[in-house]
Design a protein around this motif. Structure first.
Motif, PDB file in Angstrom:
ATOM      1  N   ARG A   1       0.855  -1.197   0.000  1.00 28.44           N
ATOM      2  CA  ARG A   1       0.000   0.000   0.000  1.00 28.44           C
ATOM      3  C   ARG A   1       0.892   1.249   0.000  1.00 28.44           C
ATOM      4  O   ARG A   1       0.788   2.133   0.840  1.00 28.44           O
TER       5      ARG A   1
ATOM      6  N   ALA B   1       0.977   3.791  -1.916  1.00 31.13           N
ATOM      7  CA  ALA B   1       0.323   5.077  -2.134  1.00 31.13           C
ATOM      8  C   ALA B   1      -0.096   5.703  -0.810  1.00 31.13           C
ATOM      9  O   ALA B   1       0.033   6.917  -0.614  1.00 31.13           O
TER      10      ALA B   1
ATOM     11  N   SER C   1       0.432   0.374  -9.351  1.00 29.40           N
ATOM     12  CA  SER C   1      -0.755   0.935 -10.000  1.00 29.40           C
ATOM     13  C   SER C   1      -1.532  -0.174 -10.709  1.00 29.40           C
ATOM     14  O   SER C   1      -0.977  -0.939 -11.508  1.00 29.40           O
TER      15      SER C   1
ATOM     16  N   ASP D   1      -4.181   0.098 -12.870  1.00 27.94           N
ATOM     17  CA  ASP D   1      -4.562   0.342 -14.256  1.00 27.94           C
ATOM     18  C   ASP D   1      -3.956   1.672 -14.711  1.00 27.94           C
ATOM     19  O   ASP D   1      -3.263   2.362 -13.956  1.00 27.94           O
TER      20      ASP D   1
ATOM     21  N   ASN E   1      -5.385   4.524 -15.439  1.00 28.88           N
ATOM     22  CA  ASN E   1      -5.900   5.721 -14.760  1.00 28.88           C
ATOM     23  C   ASN E   1      -5.224   5.930 -13.413  1.00 28.88           C
ATOM     24  O   ASN E   1      -4.861   7.061 -13.054  1.00 28.88           O
ATOM     25  N   VAL E   2      -5.067   4.847 -12.674  1.00 30.12           N
ATOM     26  CA  VAL E   2      -4.379   4.946 -11.381  1.00 30.12           C
ATOM     27  C   VAL E   2      -2.926   5.361 -11.585  1.00 30.12           C
ATOM     28  O   VAL E   2      -2.390   6.207 -10.856  1.00 30.12           O
TER      29      VAL E   2
ATOM     30  N   GLY F   1      -2.756   9.028 -12.327  1.00 26.28           N
ATOM     31  CA  GLY F   1      -2.976   9.823 -11.118  1.00 26.28           C
ATOM     32  C   GLY F   1      -1.769   9.846 -10.207  1.00 26.28           C
ATOM     33  O   GLY F   1      -1.401  10.897  -9.667  1.00 26.28           O
ATOM     34  N   HIS F   2      -1.129   8.702 -10.053  1.00 28.55           N
ATOM     35  CA  HIS F   2       0.067   8.639  -9.211  1.00 28.55           C
ATOM     36  C   HIS F   2       1.211   9.442  -9.833  1.00 28.55           C
ATOM     37  O   HIS F   2       1.965  10.106  -9.112  1.00 28.55           O
TER      38      HIS F   2
END
Length: 423
Positions: free
Chosen positions: A198, A200, A235, A237, A239-240, A243-244
């Motif tokens: 985890r 993020a 990540s 996908d 999109n993730v 964003g990161h």
């Protein structure tokens, strides 16, 4: 010192009482009021000041009596506290010297003092762990739950992390009673989140770690790089991942580990253009040999565009072994073995070593030149053993000179720089 002070107070009160009694004896009773006390069928009459003085003297005598009766107990408690402090000091010194059993014995005795119980139990826990007695360490940890729940949670989390169980470490830290977490708790929680996959969430705690000054500036910067790279790799996908990547500061995107993590994850998710663009922007911002090598190893197409970028970089980094290897790999993918061979010879001349010899051997093997392939692969083996490579007989003096020649590089002031100092 305390006994002497108490004696002075007692003498002062007695002197005041005598002076007060003499003053009261000179005052007429009718002007001061009377106090009548009936006890046992008798009436005791006194003026109001006399009665007040009598009560004061009685209270003073009771206090003196209580002080005399409790003095042994107070002395005993002071003695126990001194003993506890002495055992704690001896135990900590023994722990620092590596005398585990002696340290544990002294610290276990020191834990009888409530004021130092928690720190003594923590130190005893350390001593038990140092001598490999997990059962004793567990007992001290359980005792710590009663004396200091916060320390119990922190050391429980630390032990779970040591046992590769980050989920239980998080469970120990995420109790309502511990919120907000102390600085060490924040650090342990970041470690547990990263170990639990985890990253993020751990990256989101960096601001609190920076504010609490848990780590040095260098350690915090290294942690930020590590968590950013792990966050990108995790990540789920595109999109993730996007964003990161946006959450990562621009300066951090040029870090080789971060840029490479993003590129590799983008390729795995089928986002080839983003992977190539990220590495190109990182290399344009700050040159790095590992990124230059990684750019050539990306399992993506677009060989023409990538080679054009590599050729552009070659003008400023002509003596880069990693870049020459990348150009050789791209030329081979384009089916241009002669150009790839030239790049590999230049890479070897610039110190590329075993990797370049191995690539050269693979290329010769693909061309059916087995003798040359064996020669190159033997040289690759020699390089791994720190032995000198045997030159290829097919390279004449002019070609060897060309392999070693690089364009002159200059610093910011226009002065030529040595090849070893160019980067």
């Amino acid at each position: 010192m305390k006994a002497f002070r108490s004696l002075l107070i007692l003498l002062l009160v007695a002197a005041l009482g005598i002076l007060g009694a003499q003053w009261l004896a000179q005052q007429p009773g009718r002007d001061l009021g009377e106090v009548i006390v009936r006890a046992g069928g008798n009436d005791y009459i006194a003026t109001l000041p006399q009665a007040a003085l009598a009560v004061l003297i009685a209270l003073l005598l009771l206090w003196l009596l209580w002080s005399l009766l409790s003095a042994p107990f107070r002395a005993w408690r002071r003695h126990r506290r001194r003993q506890g402090r002495a055992r704690l000091t001896e135990g900590l010194q023994a722990l620092d010297r590596g005398q585990w059993q002696r340290a544990e014995k002294q610290l276990h005795s020191a834990a009888s003092d409530p004021e130092v119980r928690a720190i003594a139990q923590v130190a005893a826990l350390r001593a038990a762990e140092a001598r490999g007695d997990n059962a004793a360490a567990g007992r001290y940890l359980q005792q710590l739950a009663d004396s200091d729940p916060t320390l119990h949670a922190l050391h429980s989390a630390e032990r779970w992390l040591a046992q590769q169980n980050p989920e239980l470490a998080l469970a120990a830290l995420d109790t309502n009673a511990l919120q907000p977490l102390p600085p060490r708790g924040l650090w342990l929680r970041s470690q547990a989140l990263a170990a639990a996959g985890r990253a993020a969430e751990a990256y989101g705690q960096l601001g609190a770690l920076r504010q609490q000054q848990v780590l040095t500036a260098d350690a915090l910067a290294a942690l930020e790089i590590r968590l950013a790279a792990q966050m990108l790799v995790e990540s789920a996908d595109v999109n993730v991942l996007a964003g990161h990547w946006e959450a990562v500061p621009k300066a951090l995107r040029a870090e080789p580990v971060v840029a490479m993590a993003y590129a590799q994850r983008a390729v795995a998710l089928g986002w080839d253009d983003a992977a190539i663009r990220a590495l190109e922007q990182a290399l344009d911002s700050r040159w790095d040999e590992s990124l230059a090598a990684g750019y050539g190893r990306l399992p993506v197409q677009k060989f023409d565009a990538r080679r054009a970028s590599a050729q552009r970089w070659l003008q400023a980094h002509a003596n880069s072994p990693a870049l020459l290897l990348t150009l050789a790999a791209l030329a081979r993918h384009q089916g241009q073995w002669p150009q790839a061979e030239d790049f590999l010879h230049r890479a070897i001349a610039q110190g590329a070593g075993a990797e370049a010899w191995e690539a050269l051997g693979d290329g010769f093997a693909a061309q059916g030149e087995d003798a040359l392939a064996r020669h190159c692969l033997h040289n690759a083996l020699r390089c791994t053993r720190n032995e000198a490579a045997v030159p290829l007989e097919r390279r004449d003096l002019r070609q060897c000179i060309q392999d070693q020649a690089v364009a002159e590089e200059r610093d910011a002031h226009g002065f030529p720089t040595l090849p070893g100092n160019a980067h």
